[in-house]
Structures are given as C-alpha cells and as structure tokens.
Design a protein around this motif. Structure first.
Motif, mmCIF file in Angstrom:
data_model
loop_
_atom_site.group_PDB
_atom_site.id
_atom_site.type_symbol
_atom_site.label_atom_id
_atom_site.label_comp_id
_atom_site.label_asym_id
_atom_site.label_seq_id
_atom_site.Cartn_x
_atom_site.Cartn_y
_atom_site.Cartn_z
ATOM 1 N N ALA A 206 2.334 10.173 49.895
ATOM 2 C CA ALA A 206 0.978 9.947 50.387
ATOM 3 C C ALA A 206 0.870 10.350 51.857
ATOM 4 N N ARG A 207 1.924 10.103 52.610
ATOM 5 C CA ARG A 207 1.905 10.426 54.038
ATOM 6 C C ARG A 207 2.020 11.926 54.274
ATOM 7 N N THR A 208 2.790 12.623 53.426
ATOM 8 C CA THR A 208 3.022 14.058 53.628
ATOM 9 C C THR A 208 2.077 14.944 52.825
ATOM 10 N N ASP A 209 1.322 14.331 51.878
ATOM 11 C CA ASP A 209 0.412 15.087 50.995
ATOM 12 C C ASP A 209 1.157 16.139 50.180
ATOM 13 N N SER A 210 2.424 15.897 49.902
ATOM 14 C CA SER A 210 3.202 16.903 49.175
ATOM 15 C C SER A 210 4.395 16.242 48.515
ATOM 16 N N LEU A 211 4.567 16.509 47.211
ATOM 17 C CA LEU A 211 5.752 16.007 46.517
ATOM 18 C C LEU A 211 7.008 16.708 47.015
ATOM 19 N N SER A 212 6.874 18.004 47.329
ATOM 20 C CA SER A 212 8.033 18.755 47.822
ATOM 21 C C SER A 212 8.496 18.213 49.169
ATOM 22 N N ALA A 213 7.546 17.961 50.072
ATOM 23 C CA ALA A 213 7.902 17.420 51.383
ATOM 24 C C ALA A 213 8.506 16.030 51.243
ATOM 25 N N ALA A 214 7.970 15.227 50.323
ATOM 26 C CA ALA A 214 8.511 13.894 50.089
ATOM 27 C C ALA A 214 9.934 13.982 49.562
ATOM 28 N N ALA A 215 10.167 14.932 48.629
ATOM 29 C CA ALA A 215 11.508 15.095 48.072
ATOM 30 C C ALA A 215 12.505 15.481 49.157
ATOM 31 N N TYR B 117 -7.962 4.586 44.524
ATOM 32 C CA TYR B 117 -6.932 3.549 44.363
ATOM 33 C C TYR B 117 -5.673 3.914 45.133
ATOM 34 N N GLY B 118 -5.351 5.203 45.140
ATOM 35 C CA GLY B 118 -4.176 5.650 45.882
ATOM 36 C C GLY B 118 -4.313 5.395 47.366
ATOM 37 N N LYS B 119 -5.528 5.582 47.901
ATOM 38 C CA LYS B 119 -5.755 5.334 49.329
ATOM 39 C C LYS B 119 -5.518 3.860 49.686
#
Length: 287
Positions: free
Chosen positions: A10-19, A57-59
């Motif tokens: 949620a903070r990075t707006d990216s699953l790749s960045a989170a990974a 809901y995610g927010k």
C-alpha cells in the motif's frame, strides 16, 4: 505476514516494490494479499492502468496499519534505547513512598544512572502484590506476601514525634512539649494512639481530644499539616530537616517508637539490582 505485505504494498503502490523491500518474490506478496482479501471478504487493491490503487476499504486498512506499525516501531526503539538500563519495581506504603522515597530518588538515579525505579503504592490494610514487584517494603511484617519472598532486611524502626509546618511554627513556636498544644492536633485512622503515646511520653497526661481534624490515611493527614491545619505525630525519619515539604520536627529528641520497616525481595527479582537498592536505602537511613 499478510498484513505486513499489504502495508508495504500500500505504501509503495507496487507488489514488485513490496517484494523487493520484504526480500521475497512478487508471487509471495501477491499470494499474501489474496489471502488477506479472502479473509476480509473485501478487495483492498484494484488495477489502475499498469499499477495498483487502494480500494476505499484498502485505504482505511492501510491508514490504520500504518499507525499501528509506527507505534510498534516507536515502542521497539524505546526499549532498545533503554536496553542498558536496569528497571526495579518497588512497592511501598503510600506515606513511605511519598515522604521518604520520592524526595531521595533523584540521588539514587544520580548515583546509578543506568537504573530506573518504578514505584507502586499500597494503602494500609492492602495486601502486597509480589507478582508484579521486585522489592516490597512493608511497615510491620509481611506475612501475606508468603512464599514469594526471598528474605527480608530490617530498614529502621519509626521514631514518632510531632511534625508541623514551618509557617505554623513561625506563628506558634514550639520550644517545650506543652507548646505543641497551641497547634490543632491532627489524627489518622490508620495510626490510632500515636498522639496519646507521645503526649504520655512528654508528661502531658490530662489532654482530652475533642473534635479536631481526623483523616483516614497518614499521607492525607500529612498533607493537611502542609496546608497549615495543625500538627501530627509521624516518623521523624520522613522529615529530616527543612526540605521541599516545608515540614519540621520541633522536638526531634522526644520520640516514641513505632513500627519497623522491612525490605522484602521477591522471587522474580534480580539480586544484583535489589541488593544495590537496599544498600542505598540503608545509606539514606544512616544520614
């Protein structure tokens, strides 16, 4: 893990960045997010072009999780900063804690800067709590503490004598025992007979108590003395001279003996820290 993966995504707006931040694969983060959505019964992300966007809901979830993780991190940092400090939990009678320990505590902290003392107070008649204390101080015995004690150290025996405010002594000086009768005599329900015992010791045998201020606990009665309502018989060990309370013992040589105070380490205590604190208490008492 699913909440952590979602919070980073949620903070990075990216699953790749989170990974990359979490040191796992893109697929692992995606699986964690799907698992969270299945458990919640709501979508937390939606596709927006080539990226991700939070659903309403995610927010809400991201905002609350962000605060929670910040609080957790702050707590961890606090504990890490204080990892070199030793914490000793001391339980003591309220009057002892207020008028003996607190005025002296800064001296202990200056002498042992790596130590922190947590103080809890106990009212007369209340059973000591050995489960949450390292050291229990009692006035009189401590039979109700029972098997949790590891041994006891006698600290001192009370020397009971009249205590007056400095202001009241300026108005009505006390040079000899009968002069104390110029002051209203305050009594405490938890210390019955103190005045009678002291007056008898002073050779004043015909005084009759009529009216006057009476309080349920000693520390409340001492506060009334500070307010100029009268004088009280109390342990002179609590009032060694002119201090922050502006209370004084006008006849310090005329005393009657009261109860003894004891220090009791509990089974959860670290002997190094307890022994150091008890040794310091004994030093303070000898001053």
């Amino acid at each position: 893990m699913a909440l952590r993966a979602f919070a980073v995504a949620a903070r990075t707006d990216s699953l790749s960045a989170a990974a990359e931040e979490l040191g796992v694969t893109h697929g692992a983060v995606s699986k964690q997010v799907r698992s969270l959505e299945d458990w919640l019964g709501q979508q937390v992300f939606m596709r927006e072009g080539r990226g991700l966007a939070l659903t309403p809901y995610g927010k809400v979830l991201a905002e609350q999780l962000g605060r929670s993780f910040q609080n957790i991190d702050a707590a961890c940092q606090y504990v890490r900063r204080h990892r070199s400090k030793s914490v000793l939990a001391v339980e003591a009678p309220s009057t002892f804690a207020m008028y003996f320990l607190m005025p002296r505590l800064k001296r202990f902290e200056n002498k042992y800067p790596g130590s922190t003392i947590w103080i809890s107070t106990r009212m007369t008649g209340q059973a000591p709590d050995a489960s949450s204390s390292d050291l229990i101080i009692t006035r009189g015995d401590a039979d109700r503490v029972g098997a949790r004690l590891k041994g006891s150290t006698a600290l001192f025996e009370e020397s009971l004598t009249p205590v007056c405010s400095e202001e009241s002594l300026r108005r009505r000086p006390v040079k000899k025992p009968p002069d104390i009768l110029k002051h209203p005599l305050i009594t405490s329900a938890t210390r019955p007979g103190n005045w009678e015992a002291w007056l008898h010791e002073a050779g004043i045998r015909d005084y009759v108590f009529e009216g006057g201020h009476r309080f349920d606990h000693m520390f409340v009665a001492v506060h009334a003395v500070r307010e100029g309502l009268g004088s009280i018989v109390a342990p002179k060990e609590f009032f060694p001279g002119q201090g922050q309370w502006k209370l004084r013992c006008p006849l310090p040589g005329l005393v009657v003996k009261g109860e003894k105070y004891f220090a009791h380490p509990t089974s959860r205590a670290d002997p190094r820290y307890v022994d150091r604190f008890v040794d310091w208490l004994e030093e303070e008492i000898r001053k």
